[in-house]
Design an enzyme around this catalytic site. Structure first.
Site, PDB file in Angstrom:
ATOM      1  N   ALA A   1       0.794  -1.220   0.000  1.00  0.00           N
ATOM      2  CA  ALA A   1       0.000   0.000   0.000  1.00  0.00           C
ATOM      3  C   ALA A   1       0.833   1.279   0.000  1.00  0.00           C
ATOM      4  O   ALA A   1       0.277   2.374   0.076  1.00  0.00           O
ATOM      5  CB  ALA A   1      -0.922  -0.008   1.218  1.00  0.00           C
TER       6      ALA A   1
ATOM      7  N   ASN B   1       0.799  -4.081   8.112  1.00  0.00           N
ATOM      8  CA  ASN B   1       1.684  -4.388   6.974  1.00  0.00           C
ATOM      9  C   ASN B   1       2.611  -3.224   6.614  1.00  0.00           C
ATOM     10  O   ASN B   1       3.789  -3.429   6.320  1.00  0.00           O
ATOM     11  CB  ASN B   1       0.842  -4.771   5.755  1.00  0.00           C
TER      12      ASN B   1
ATOM     13  N   HIS C   1      -1.215   7.301   4.653  1.00  0.00           N
ATOM     14  CA  HIS C   1      -0.011   6.953   5.410  1.00  0.00           C
ATOM     15  C   HIS C   1       0.967   8.121   5.276  1.00  0.00           C
ATOM     16  O   HIS C   1       1.436   8.414   4.167  1.00  0.00           O
ATOM     17  CB  HIS C   1       0.637   5.683   4.851  1.00  0.00           C
TER      18      HIS C   1
HETATM   19  N1  LIG Z   1       1.447  -5.163   2.215  1.00  0.00           N
HETATM   20  C1  LIG Z   1       0.424  -4.324   2.279  1.00  0.00           C
HETATM   21  O1  LIG Z   1       0.577  -3.103   2.174  1.00  0.00           O
HETATM   22  C2  LIG Z   1      -0.966  -4.875   2.478  1.00  0.00           C
HETATM   23  C3  LIG Z   1      -2.057  -4.035   2.261  1.00  0.00           C
HETATM   24  C4  LIG Z   1      -3.328  -4.564   2.425  1.00  0.00           C
HETATM   25  C5  LIG Z   1      -3.500  -5.896   2.834  1.00  0.00           C
HETATM   26  N2  LIG Z   1      -2.419  -6.671   3.065  1.00  0.00           N
HETATM   27  C6  LIG Z   1      -2.566  -8.060   3.539  1.00  0.00           C
HETATM   28  O2  LIG Z   1      -2.908  -8.899   2.460  1.00  0.00           O
HETATM   29  C7  LIG Z   1      -3.676 -10.014   2.955  1.00  0.00           C
HETATM   30  C8  LIG Z   1      -4.920 -10.207   2.081  1.00  0.00           C
HETATM   31  O3  LIG Z   1      -5.726  -9.039   2.131  1.00  0.00           O
HETATM   32  P1  LIG Z   1      -7.212  -9.036   1.514  1.00  0.00           P
HETATM   33  O4  LIG Z   1      -7.724  -7.649   1.662  1.00  0.00           O
HETATM   34  O5  LIG Z   1      -7.203  -9.684   0.187  1.00  0.00           O
HETATM   35  O6  LIG Z   1      -7.958  -9.980   2.572  1.00  0.00           O
HETATM   36  P2  LIG Z   1      -9.351 -10.737   2.381  1.00  0.00           P
HETATM   37  O7  LIG Z   1      -9.809 -11.030   3.768  1.00  0.00           O
HETATM   38  O8  LIG Z   1     -10.241  -9.999   1.453  1.00  0.00           O
HETATM   39  O9  LIG Z   1      -8.937 -12.127   1.670  1.00  0.00           O
HETATM   40  C9  LIG Z   1      -8.062 -13.061   2.264  1.00  0.00           C
HETATM   41  C10 LIG Z   1      -8.280 -14.408   1.581  1.00  0.00           C
HETATM   42  O10 LIG Z   1      -7.256 -15.299   2.005  1.00  0.00           O
HETATM   43  C11 LIG Z   1      -7.836 -16.502   2.489  1.00  0.00           C
HETATM   44  N3  LIG Z   1      -7.017 -17.029   3.596  1.00  0.00           N
HETATM   45  C12 LIG Z   1      -6.788 -16.436   4.791  1.00  0.00           C
HETATM   46  N4  LIG Z   1      -6.014 -17.224   5.540  1.00  0.00           N
HETATM   47  C13 LIG Z   1      -5.742 -18.335   4.812  1.00  0.00           C
HETATM   48  C14 LIG Z   1      -5.018 -19.519   5.052  1.00  0.00           C
HETATM   49  N5  LIG Z   1      -4.421 -19.735   6.241  1.00  0.00           N
HETATM   50  N6  LIG Z   1      -4.934 -20.442   4.068  1.00  0.00           N
HETATM   51  C15 LIG Z   1      -5.551 -20.236   2.875  1.00  0.00           C
HETATM   52  N7  LIG Z   1      -6.283 -19.140   2.584  1.00  0.00           N
HETATM   53  C16 LIG Z   1      -6.375 -18.203   3.551  1.00  0.00           C
HETATM   54  C17 LIG Z   1      -9.243 -16.132   2.965  1.00  0.00           C
HETATM   55  O11 LIG Z   1     -10.096 -17.261   2.910  1.00  0.00           O
HETATM   56  C18 LIG Z   1      -9.627 -15.037   1.959  1.00  0.00           C
HETATM   57  O12 LIG Z   1     -10.214 -15.578   0.791  1.00  0.00           O
HETATM   58  C19 LIG Z   1      -3.995  -9.703   4.427  1.00  0.00           C
HETATM   59  O13 LIG Z   1      -3.116 -10.417   5.280  1.00  0.00           O
HETATM   60  C20 LIG Z   1      -3.727  -8.217   4.535  1.00  0.00           C
HETATM   61  O14 LIG Z   1      -3.323  -7.836   5.847  1.00  0.00           O
HETATM   62  C21 LIG Z   1      -1.162  -6.199   2.860  1.00  0.00           C
END
Ligand SMILES: NC(=O)c1ccc[n+]([C@@H]2O[C@H](COP(=O)([O-])OP(=O)(O)OC[C@H]3O[C@@H](n4cnc5c(N)ncnc54)[C@H](O)[C@@H]3O)[C@@H](O)[C@H]2O)c1
Length: 263
Positions: free
Chosen positions: A114, A184, A214
């Site tokens: 992000a 994150n 941010h």
């Molecule tokens: N790096 C960054 O800047 C940043 C920014 C936003 C989100 N993220 C991270 O990215 C990840 C995904 O975000 P999102 O908005 O798509 O979330 P989301 O909740 O919309 O989707 C997550 C998906 O992953 C699946 N999942 C979760 N744990 C699992 C596991 N142990 N095994 C298999 N599948 C699993 C869930 O069933 C769901 O379909 C989160 O951890 C979030 O914190 C990172």
């Protein structure tokens, strides 16, 4: 030949990445989509299920959760596949970070997610004195079931007329305890700097905020750098910025050999 990838996690980010990669089939082939049902639902043991799920993948694109990085990251890297991580909060655990970043034979890539500016922070890491991160989000984007009751009712009840409310000021470790899904960006800054202890985090719940902002200030012995990144949330998940999926796609294309490459 196109690079074979597996998507681990099919929520807001996974779906958006999948949609974008469909426009780049000459560079990237999505071999499989793996969500909980695939890894946890079958009769196989966990290691076999993971092996089948990532078979033939040059790169596994993690967009699931910190728990998924903990459970499957070491196995993916150990198998020789590379791993691109969105859930950077998992790497605040130094043992897991050591394993993913150094053990191999697969390589672990960290998504810029992000924010931006991580190349500059990495380049100046040896001279950094302090990094401050102030994240301003809509209250609903901060709500999660694990919050203590007083914070949950504060966030649920915040209205525009109340104005913004600081809900955290502390270290990355403090932020993980209260807002694990919002860590994150703080983790990315700490990883780029090579030291989580250099990062101070402030989180503000702002009932008038339509974007997630941010504000990042980096104080080094050789210069001062400031970034402000203001993102619209992903319509499928208000806790996630829409930029994150774009950053992941950009990273995947870069790994597939598409330039231009800024290094
Ligand atoms: N790096 C960054 O800047 C940043 C920014 C936003 C989100 N993220 C991270 O990215 C990840 C995904 O975000 P999102 O908005 O798509 O979330 P989301 O909740 O919309 O989707 C997550 C998906 O992953 C699946 N999942 C979760 N744990 C699992 C596991 N142990 N095994 C298999 N599948 C699993 C869930 O069933 C769901 O379909 C989160 O951890 C979030 O914190 C990172």
């Amino acid at each position: 030949m196109a690079m074979g990838v597996v998507l681990l996690g099919y929520g807001a980010i996974g779906r958006a990445v999948h949609r974008s990669l469909a426009e780049h089939q000459e560079d990237v082939e999505v071999l499989r989509i793996v969500d909980r049902a695939v890894l946890e639902g079958g009769a196989q043991n966990a290691a076999t299920a993971l092996g089948d799920a990532i078979a033939g993948a040059q790169l596994v694109i993690e967009c699931a959760s910190p728990a998924a990085v903990r459970s499957y990251g070491p196995g993916i890297i150990g198998s020789g596949s590379h791993l691109l991580v969105a859930s950077l909060g998992a790497l605040v655990d130094p043992q897991l970070a050591q394993c993913l970043l150094h053990d191999g034979p697969g390589r672990c890539y960290l998504s810029t997610g992000a924010i931006g500016g991580l190349d500059l922070i990495r380049a100046t890491a040896a001279t950094i004195e302090q990094i401050t991160l102030c994240t301003r989000k809509a209250p609903l984007a901060l709500l999660h079931p694990g919050l203590p009751e007083h914070l949950r009712s504060l966030l649920a009840g915040l209205r525009p007329e109340h104005g913004p409310e600081q809900v955290l000021s502390g270290s990355v470790a403090d932020a993980i305890k209260l807002f694990p899904s919002n860590i994150n960006v703080a983790a990315a800054l700490g990883l780029a700097a090579g030291n989580m202890a250099l990062v101070r985090v402030q989180i503000i719940a702002d009932p008038t905020a339509r974007r997630t902002t941010h504000s990042i200030n980096v104080q080094t012995s050789s210069g001062k750098y400031s970034f402000e990144i203001s993102n619209l949330p992903d319509p499928a998940n208000p806790a996630t910025s829409a930029l994150t999926a774009r950053s992941m796609v950009s990273g995947v294309l870069r790994l597939a050999g598409r330039g231009p490459h800024f290094i």
